[in-house]
Write a protein that holds these residues in place. Structure first.
Motif, PDB file in Angstrom:
ATOM      1  N   ALA A  79       0.869  -1.175   0.000  1.00 48.75           N
ATOM      2  CA  ALA A  79       0.000   0.000   0.000  1.00 48.75           C
ATOM      3  C   ALA A  79       0.904   1.221   0.000  1.00 48.75           C
ATOM      4  O   ALA A  79       2.088   1.121   0.313  1.00 48.75           O
ATOM      5  CB  ALA A  79      -0.909  -0.003   1.231  1.00 48.75           C
ATOM      6  N   TYR A  80       0.359   2.358  -0.349  1.00 49.88           N
ATOM      7  CA  TYR A  80       1.152   3.587  -0.399  1.00 49.88           C
ATOM      8  C   TYR A  80       0.430   4.681   0.377  1.00 49.88           C
ATOM      9  O   TYR A  80      -0.759   4.586   0.639  1.00 49.88           O
ATOM     10  CB  TYR A  80       1.422   4.005  -1.845  1.00 49.88           C
ATOM     11  CG  TYR A  80       0.196   4.071  -2.710  1.00 49.88           C
ATOM     12  CD1 TYR A  80      -0.526   5.252  -2.830  1.00 49.88           C
ATOM     13  CD2 TYR A  80      -0.257   2.958  -3.404  1.00 49.88           C
ATOM     14  CE1 TYR A  80      -1.661   5.321  -3.616  1.00 49.88           C
ATOM     15  CE2 TYR A  80      -1.391   3.017  -4.194  1.00 49.88           C
ATOM     16  CZ  TYR A  80      -2.082   4.203  -4.302  1.00 49.88           C
ATOM     17  OH  TYR A  80      -3.205   4.265  -5.076  1.00 49.88           O
ATOM     18  N   VAL A  84      -2.717  13.322   1.644  1.00 52.73           N
ATOM     19  CA  VAL A  84      -3.104  14.317   2.638  1.00 52.73           C
ATOM     20  C   VAL A  84      -2.618  13.937   4.032  1.00 52.73           C
ATOM     21  O   VAL A  84      -1.914  14.704   4.690  1.00 52.73           O
ATOM     22  CB  VAL A  84      -4.641  14.523   2.639  1.00 52.73           C
ATOM     23  CG1 VAL A  84      -5.059  15.511   3.701  1.00 52.73           C
ATOM     24  CG2 VAL A  84      -5.123  14.961   1.270  1.00 52.73           C
ATOM     25  N   CYS A  85      -2.994  12.752   4.489  1.00 54.60           N
ATOM     26  CA  CYS A  85      -2.706  12.385   5.884  1.00 54.60           C
ATOM     27  C   CYS A  85      -1.626  11.316   6.042  1.00 54.60           C
ATOM     28  O   CYS A  85      -1.136  11.106   7.141  1.00 54.60           O
ATOM     29  CB  CYS A  85      -3.988  11.913   6.567  1.00 54.60           C
ATOM     30  SG  CYS A  85      -4.630  10.356   5.924  1.00 54.60           S
ATOM     31  N   GLY A  86      -1.271  10.606   4.978  1.00 49.82           N
ATOM     32  CA  GLY A  86      -0.228   9.585   5.064  1.00 49.82           C
ATOM     33  C   GLY A  86      -0.710   8.196   5.408  1.00 49.82           C
ATOM     34  O   GLY A  86       0.089   7.269   5.494  1.00 49.82           O
ATOM     35  N   THR A  87      -2.019   8.015   5.603  1.00 46.61           N
ATOM     36  CA  THR A  87      -2.579   6.689   5.855  1.00 46.61           C
ATOM     37  C   THR A  87      -2.329   5.808   4.637  1.00 46.61           C
ATOM     38  O   THR A  87      -2.434   6.269   3.504  1.00 46.61           O
ATOM     39  CB  THR A  87      -4.101   6.792   6.102  1.00 46.61           C
ATOM     40  OG1 THR A  87      -4.318   7.653   7.216  1.00 46.61           O
ATOM     41  CG2 THR A  87      -4.718   5.431   6.369  1.00 46.61           C
ATOM     42  N   LEU A  88      -2.001   4.555   4.861  1.00 46.14           N
ATOM     43  CA  LEU A  88      -1.735   3.655   3.739  1.00 46.14           C
ATOM     44  C   LEU A  88      -3.021   3.299   3.003  1.00 46.14           C
ATOM     45  O   LEU A  88      -4.017   2.936   3.624  1.00 46.14           O
ATOM     46  CB  LEU A  88      -1.024   2.399   4.226  1.00 46.14           C
ATOM     47  CG  LEU A  88       0.388   2.617   4.770  1.00 46.14           C
ATOM     48  CD1 LEU A  88       0.985   1.307   5.256  1.00 46.14           C
ATOM     49  CD2 LEU A  88       1.289   3.248   3.730  1.00 46.14           C
ATOM     50  N   ILE A  89      -2.985   3.419   1.675  1.00 47.82           N
ATOM     51  CA  ILE A  89      -4.130   3.123   0.811  1.00 47.82           C
ATOM     52  C   ILE A  89      -3.672   2.221  -0.334  1.00 47.82           C
ATOM     53  O   ILE A  89      -2.479   2.094  -0.588  1.00 47.82           O
ATOM     54  CB  ILE A  89      -4.762   4.421   0.246  1.00 47.82           C
ATOM     55  CG1 ILE A  89      -3.720   5.271  -0.492  1.00 47.82           C
ATOM     56  CG2 ILE A  89      -5.428   5.207   1.349  1.00 47.82           C
ATOM     57  CD1 ILE A  89      -4.261   6.508  -1.170  1.00 47.82           C
ATOM     58  N   ARG A  90      -4.630   1.629  -1.016  1.00 46.73           N
ATOM     59  CA  ARG A  90      -4.312   0.745  -2.135  1.00 46.73           C
ATOM     60  C   ARG A  90      -4.798   1.263  -3.482  1.00 46.73           C
ATOM     61  O   ARG A  90      -4.477   0.688  -4.514  1.00 46.73           O
ATOM     62  CB  ARG A  90      -4.875  -0.648  -1.876  1.00 46.73           C
ATOM     63  CG  ARG A  90      -4.151  -1.356  -0.753  1.00 46.73           C
ATOM     64  CD  ARG A  90      -4.573  -2.779  -0.568  1.00 46.73           C
ATOM     65  NE  ARG A  90      -4.571  -3.613  -1.734  1.00 46.73           N
ATOM     66  CZ  ARG A  90      -3.527  -4.311  -2.184  1.00 46.73           C
ATOM     67  NH1 ARG A  90      -2.376  -4.247  -1.562  1.00 46.73           N
ATOM     68  NH2 ARG A  90      -3.635  -5.075  -3.253  1.00 46.73           N
ATOM     69  N   GLU A  91      -5.567   2.338  -3.493  1.00 48.65           N
ATOM     70  CA  GLU A  91      -6.019   2.903  -4.761  1.00 48.65           C
ATOM     71  C   GLU A  91      -6.304   4.384  -4.604  1.00 48.65           C
ATOM     72  O   GLU A  91      -6.575   4.861  -3.501  1.00 48.65           O
ATOM     73  CB  GLU A  91      -7.262   2.179  -5.279  1.00 48.65           C
ATOM     74  CG  GLU A  91      -8.449   2.259  -4.371  1.00 48.65           C
ATOM     75  CD  GLU A  91      -9.638   1.465  -4.886  1.00 48.65           C
ATOM     76  OE1 GLU A  91     -10.759   1.827  -4.541  1.00 48.65           O
ATOM     77  OE2 GLU A  91      -9.432   0.490  -5.622  1.00 48.65           O
ATOM     78  N   GLY A  92      -6.220   5.113  -5.707  1.00 47.78           N
ATOM     79  CA  GLY A  92      -6.484   6.543  -5.682  1.00 47.78           C
ATOM     80  C   GLY A  92      -5.303   7.323  -5.138  1.00 47.78           C
ATOM     81  O   GLY A  92      -4.180   6.819  -5.028  1.00 47.78           O
ATOM     82  N   THR A  93      -5.559   8.583  -4.786  1.00 48.81           N
ATOM     83  CA  THR A  93      -4.494   9.423  -4.258  1.00 48.81           C
ATOM     84  C   THR A  93      -4.725   9.819  -2.799  1.00 48.81           C
ATOM     85  O   THR A  93      -3.776  10.140  -2.106  1.00 48.81           O
ATOM     86  CB  THR A  93      -4.335  10.708  -5.094  1.00 48.81           C
ATOM     87  OG1 THR A  93      -5.593  11.372  -5.151  1.00 48.81           O
ATOM     88  CG2 THR A  93      -3.856  10.403  -6.497  1.00 48.81           C
ATOM     89  N   ILE A  94      -6.007   9.822  -2.373  1.00 51.97           N
ATOM     90  CA  ILE A  94      -6.293  10.147  -0.980  1.00 51.97           C
ATOM     91  C   ILE A  94      -7.207   9.078  -0.387  1.00 51.97           C
ATOM     92  O   ILE A  94      -7.959   8.424  -1.103  1.00 51.97           O
ATOM     93  CB  ILE A  94      -6.924  11.551  -0.814  1.00 51.97           C
ATOM     94  CG1 ILE A  94      -8.238  11.684  -1.565  1.00 51.97           C
ATOM     95  CG2 ILE A  94      -5.956  12.631  -1.256  1.00 51.97           C
ATOM     96  CD1 ILE A  94      -8.947  13.014  -1.336  1.00 51.97           C
TER      97      ILE A  94
END
Length: 139
Positions: A79-80, A84-94
């Motif tokens: 995940a990246y 905005v907040c730095g929470t790890l996500i797997r899709e999109g930008t925020i």
């Protein structure tokens, strides 16, 4: 001839299809190859471990993922960070919570603008936008 400064190293180069100078493009390709080879042999790795093992920054790995060069479909731990907040996500930008906050802020801003216009009309201070003024002009 289209000349530009490389955003990565600052050198002047003839701009073609690439955003960076030939040396930086070559370096980025090497970084990409390192990441790809490491991912193939270590499926369960996360982005921080990948960065430490390859020496490629988390920011650059995120760019590879967003550009579609590295697929995280078969990498369950990859995940990246949200922009905005730095929470790890797997899709999109925020992340979803930042997206909802943004939507809420936009709605509140639109409602505040509408209330302000209604108040101006009640107070007799009708405000015009420049396009309204120009609409009535004849050229």
């Amino acid at each position: 001839m289209n000349v530009a400064n490389c955003p990565r190293c600052g050198k002047i180069f003839v701009k073609g299809f690439a955003e960076n100078c030939p040396n930086c493009v070559k370096d980025l390709e090497q970084q990409y190859d390192k990441c790809l080879k490491y991912l193939r042999s270590n499926k369960g790795v996360n982005i921080n471990d990948l960065s430490e093992a390859t020496g490629v920054t988390v920011k650059q790995i995120t760019k590879f993922i967003r550009d579609g060069r590295i697929s995280i479909v078969n990498a369950p731990n990859m995940a990246y960070p949200c922009e905005v907040c730095g929470t790890l996500i797997r899709e999109g930008t925020i992340c979803e919570s930042c997206r909802m906050k943004l939507v809420k802020d936009v709605r509140n801003n639109a409602e505040d603008e509408k209330r302000k216009q209604e108040q101006d009309v009640r107070d007799g201070q009708v405000s015009f936008k420049i396009k309204d003024r120009l609409k009535d002009r004849h050229y």
